[in-house]
Design a protein around this motif. Structure first.
Motif, PDB file in Angstrom:
ATOM      1  N   THR A  50       0.834  -1.204   0.000  1.00  0.00           N
ATOM      2  CA  THR A  50       0.000   0.000   0.000  1.00  0.00           C
ATOM      3  C   THR A  50       0.871   1.258   0.000  1.00  0.00           C
ATOM      4  O   THR A  50       2.066   1.209   0.325  1.00  0.00           O
ATOM      5  N   MET A  51       0.248   2.389  -0.334  1.00  0.00           N
ATOM      6  CA  MET A  51       0.961   3.674  -0.327  1.00  0.00           C
ATOM      7  C   MET A  51       1.522   3.977   1.063  1.00  0.00           C
ATOM      8  O   MET A  51       2.660   4.423   1.188  1.00  0.00           O
ATOM      9  N   ALA A  52       0.719   3.718   2.090  1.00  0.00           N
ATOM     10  CA  ALA A  52       1.164   3.991   3.462  1.00  0.00           C
ATOM     11  C   ALA A  52       2.380   3.134   3.823  1.00  0.00           C
ATOM     12  O   ALA A  52       3.331   3.622   4.451  1.00  0.00           O
ATOM     13  N   GLN A  53       2.372   1.866   3.422  1.00  0.00           N
ATOM     14  CA  GLN A  53       3.503   0.981   3.707  1.00  0.00           C
ATOM     15  C   GLN A  53       4.756   1.439   2.964  1.00  0.00           C
ATOM     16  O   GLN A  53       5.861   1.406   3.512  1.00  0.00           O
ATOM     17  N   VAL A  54       4.601   1.870   1.703  1.00  0.00           N
ATOM     18  CA  VAL A  54       5.748   2.344   0.923  1.00  0.00           C
ATOM     19  C   VAL A  54       6.349   3.578   1.576  1.00  0.00           C
ATOM     20  O   VAL A  54       7.562   3.673   1.766  1.00  0.00           O
ATOM     21  N   GLU A  55       5.497   4.529   1.944  1.00  0.00           N
ATOM     22  CA  GLU A  55       6.014   5.760   2.553  1.00  0.00           C
ATOM     23  C   GLU A  55       6.645   5.497   3.915  1.00  0.00           C
ATOM     24  O   GLU A  55       7.656   6.088   4.268  1.00  0.00           O
ATOM     25  N   ALA A  56       6.088   4.568   4.685  1.00  0.00           N
ATOM     26  CA  ALA A  56       6.663   4.231   5.987  1.00  0.00           C
ATOM     27  C   ALA A  56       8.024   3.561   5.841  1.00  0.00           C
ATOM     28  O   ALA A  56       8.952   3.848   6.610  1.00  0.00           O
ATOM     29  N   ARG A  57       8.178   2.703   4.847  1.00  0.00           N
ATOM     30  CA  ARG A  57       9.437   1.956   4.692  1.00  0.00           C
ATOM     31  C   ARG A  57      10.501   2.722   3.910  1.00  0.00           C
ATOM     32  O   ARG A  57      11.676   2.677   4.247  1.00  0.00           O
ATOM     33  N   PHE A  58      10.098   3.433   2.841  1.00  0.00           N
ATOM     34  CA  PHE A  58      11.072   4.067   1.951  1.00  0.00           C
ATOM     35  C   PHE A  58      11.128   5.587   2.093  1.00  0.00           C
ATOM     36  O   PHE A  58      11.920   6.236   1.433  1.00  0.00           O
ATOM     37  N   GLY A  59      10.270   6.140   2.916  1.00  0.00           N
ATOM     38  CA  GLY A  59      10.252   7.586   3.107  1.00  0.00           C
ATOM     39  C   GLY A  59       9.412   8.270   2.041  1.00  0.00           C
ATOM     40  O   GLY A  59       8.862   7.634   1.138  1.00  0.00           O
ATOM     41  N   ALA A  60       9.329   9.576   2.165  1.00  0.00           N
ATOM     42  CA  ALA A  60       8.542  10.351   1.199  1.00  0.00           C
ATOM     43  C   ALA A  60       9.257  10.361  -0.147  1.00  0.00           C
ATOM     44  O   ALA A  60      10.483  10.442  -0.214  1.00  0.00           O
ATOM     45  N   PRO A  61       8.504  10.293  -1.237  1.00  0.00           N
ATOM     46  CA  PRO A  61       9.137  10.344  -2.563  1.00  0.00           C
ATOM     47  C   PRO A  61       9.669  11.755  -2.836  1.00  0.00           C
ATOM     48  O   PRO A  61       9.228  12.724  -2.218  1.00  0.00           O
ATOM     49  N   TRP A  75     -11.232   2.381 -15.992  1.00  0.00           N
ATOM     50  CA  TRP A  75      -9.895   2.991 -16.030  1.00  0.00           C
ATOM     51  C   TRP A  75      -9.518   3.420 -14.619  1.00  0.00           C
ATOM     52  O   TRP A  75      -9.870   4.517 -14.177  1.00  0.00           O
ATOM     53  N   PRO A  76      -8.790   2.607 -13.882  1.00  0.00           N
ATOM     54  CA  PRO A  76      -8.452   2.976 -12.502  1.00  0.00           C
ATOM     55  C   PRO A  76      -7.478   4.153 -12.462  1.00  0.00           C
ATOM     56  O   PRO A  76      -6.756   4.431 -13.410  1.00  0.00           O
ATOM     57  N   VAL A  77      -7.497   4.848 -11.343  1.00  0.00           N
ATOM     58  CA  VAL A  77      -6.576   5.963 -11.132  1.00  0.00           C
ATOM     59  C   VAL A  77      -5.174   5.400 -10.888  1.00  0.00           C
ATOM     60  O   VAL A  77      -4.992   4.496 -10.075  1.00  0.00           O
ATOM     61  N   ILE A  78      -4.199   5.928 -11.623  1.00  0.00           N
ATOM     62  CA  ILE A  78      -2.797   5.510 -11.481  1.00  0.00           C
ATOM     63  C   ILE A  78      -2.018   6.662 -10.852  1.00  0.00           C
ATOM     64  O   ILE A  78      -2.013   7.778 -11.370  1.00  0.00           O
ATOM     65  N   HIS A  79      -1.353   6.374  -9.730  1.00  0.00           N
ATOM     66  CA  HIS A  79      -0.501   7.348  -9.055  1.00  0.00           C
ATOM     67  C   HIS A  79       0.948   6.975  -9.331  1.00  0.00           C
ATOM     68  O   HIS A  79       1.288   5.796  -9.416  1.00  0.00           O
ATOM     69  N   ARG A  80       1.821   7.995  -9.449  1.00  0.00           N
ATOM     70  CA  ARG A  80       3.246   7.754  -9.701  1.00  0.00           C
ATOM     71  C   ARG A  80       4.071   8.524  -8.685  1.00  0.00           C
ATOM     72  O   ARG A  80       3.938   9.732  -8.567  1.00  0.00           O
ATOM     73  N   TRP A  81       4.905   7.804  -7.968  1.00  0.00           N
ATOM     74  CA  TRP A  81       5.809   8.415  -7.004  1.00  0.00           C
ATOM     75  C   TRP A  81       7.230   8.225  -7.510  1.00  0.00           C
ATOM     76  O   TRP A  81       7.650   7.112  -7.821  1.00  0.00           O
ATOM     77  N   VAL A  82       7.991   9.295  -7.524  1.00  0.00           N
ATOM     78  CA  VAL A  82       9.359   9.271  -8.036  1.00  0.00           C
ATOM     79  C   VAL A  82      10.341   9.238  -6.862  1.00  0.00           C
ATOM     80  O   VAL A  82      10.306  10.105  -5.983  1.00  0.00           O
ATOM     81  N   TYR A  83      11.197   8.232  -6.866  1.00  0.00           N
ATOM     82  CA  TYR A  83      12.305   8.110  -5.923  1.00  0.00           C
ATOM     83  C   TYR A  83      13.597   8.270  -6.732  1.00  0.00           C
ATOM     84  O   TYR A  83      13.576   8.203  -7.961  1.00  0.00           O
ATOM     85  N   TYR A  89       4.578   2.840  -9.395  1.00  0.00           N
ATOM     86  CA  TYR A  89       3.251   3.033  -9.971  1.00  0.00           C
ATOM     87  C   TYR A  89       2.223   2.337  -9.077  1.00  0.00           C
ATOM     88  O   TYR A  89       2.399   1.165  -8.732  1.00  0.00           O
ATOM     89  N   PHE A  90       1.169   3.076  -8.716  1.00  0.00           N
ATOM     90  CA  PHE A  90       0.092   2.554  -7.878  1.00  0.00           C
ATOM     91  C   PHE A  90      -1.204   2.540  -8.670  1.00  0.00           C
ATOM     92  O   PHE A  90      -1.513   3.501  -9.376  1.00  0.00           O
ATOM     93  N   GLU A  91      -1.969   1.462  -8.548  1.00  0.00           N
ATOM     94  CA  GLU A  91      -3.346   1.448  -9.047  1.00  0.00           C
ATOM     95  C   GLU A  91      -4.206   1.668  -7.820  1.00  0.00           C
ATOM     96  O   GLU A  91      -4.198   0.870  -6.888  1.00  0.00           O
ATOM     97  N   SER A  93      -4.458   2.548  -4.617  1.00  0.00           N
ATOM     98  CA  SER A  93      -3.506   2.762  -3.517  1.00  0.00           C
ATOM     99  C   SER A  93      -2.524   1.611  -3.332  1.00  0.00           C
ATOM    100  O   SER A  93      -1.848   1.537  -2.315  1.00  0.00           O
ATOM    101  N   HIS A  94      -2.419   0.710  -4.322  1.00  0.00           N
ATOM    102  CA  HIS A  94      -1.516  -0.441  -4.202  1.00  0.00           C
ATOM    103  C   HIS A  94      -0.486  -0.445  -5.331  1.00  0.00           C
ATOM    104  O   HIS A  94      -0.808  -0.118  -6.472  1.00  0.00           O
ATOM    105  N   VAL A  95       0.740  -0.851  -4.998  1.00  0.00           N
ATOM    106  CA  VAL A  95       1.823  -0.918  -5.985  1.00  0.00           C
ATOM    107  C   VAL A  95       1.465  -1.935  -7.065  1.00  0.00           C
ATOM    108  O   VAL A  95       1.074  -3.058  -6.768  1.00  0.00           O
ATOM    109  N   ILE A  96       1.612  -1.492  -8.334  1.00  0.00           N
ATOM    110  CA  ILE A  96       1.432  -2.427  -9.450  1.00  0.00           C
ATOM    111  C   ILE A  96       2.732  -2.638 -10.210  1.00  0.00           C
ATOM    112  O   ILE A  96       2.912  -3.644 -10.875  1.00  0.00           O
ATOM    113  N   ASP A  97       3.681  -1.668 -10.100  1.00  0.00           N
ATOM    114  CA  ASP A  97       4.957  -1.821 -10.812  1.00  0.00           C
ATOM    115  C   ASP A  97       5.977  -0.838 -10.266  1.00  0.00           C
ATOM    116  O   ASP A  97       5.620   0.206  -9.707  1.00  0.00           O
TER     117      ASP A  97
END
Length: 114
Positions: A50-61, A75-83, A89-91, A93-97
């Motif tokens: 999940t987005m919350a788990q990613v941010e907790a483990r890897f910090g803010a993008p 067409w689900p909403v796709i979020h992209r966080w850059v590290y 890539y999130f579909e 609120s979950h990582v898809i790639d």
């Protein structure tokens, strides 16, 4: 002898045509090898996180890009966080790639997202 002379250009052309795909294949293999050898994705978020788990483990993008999609229910909403080393890539609120970023600014690759 006159019959063999026209065959030489044809054989040269055939040899050239056969060599071109081999050269292109070598370039593709090198790119794939570089991506496989990349250590930056060894410690990256995994699919389903999940987005919350990613941010907790890897910090803010370093950057959260604008969401895309969602205009239609299918067409689900796709979020992209850059590290620094990859983009997640999130579909919804979950990582898809997770995709590796360019190795250097001079590397030829996909055009930057605008």
């Amino acid at each position: 002898m006159k019959l063999a002379l026209p065959l030489l250009p044809a054989l040269a052309l055939l040899a050239t045509c056969l060599a071109l795909p081999a050269q292109a294949q070598r370039a593709d293999t090198l790119l794939v090898d570089r991506a496989k050898a990349s250590k930056s994705l060894d410690n990256a978020p995994v699919r389903g996180t999940t987005m919350a788990q990613v941010e907790a483990r890897f910090g803010a993008p370093t950057q959260k890009l604008e969401p895309r999609g969602g205009q239609q229910p299918q067409w689900p909403v796709i979020h992209r966080w850059v590290y620094p080393d990859y983009t997640v890539y999130f579909e919804r609120s979950h990582v898809i790639d997770v995709v590796a970023r360019q190795a250097s600014p001079r590397e030829i690759g996909p055009k930057p997202v605008e």
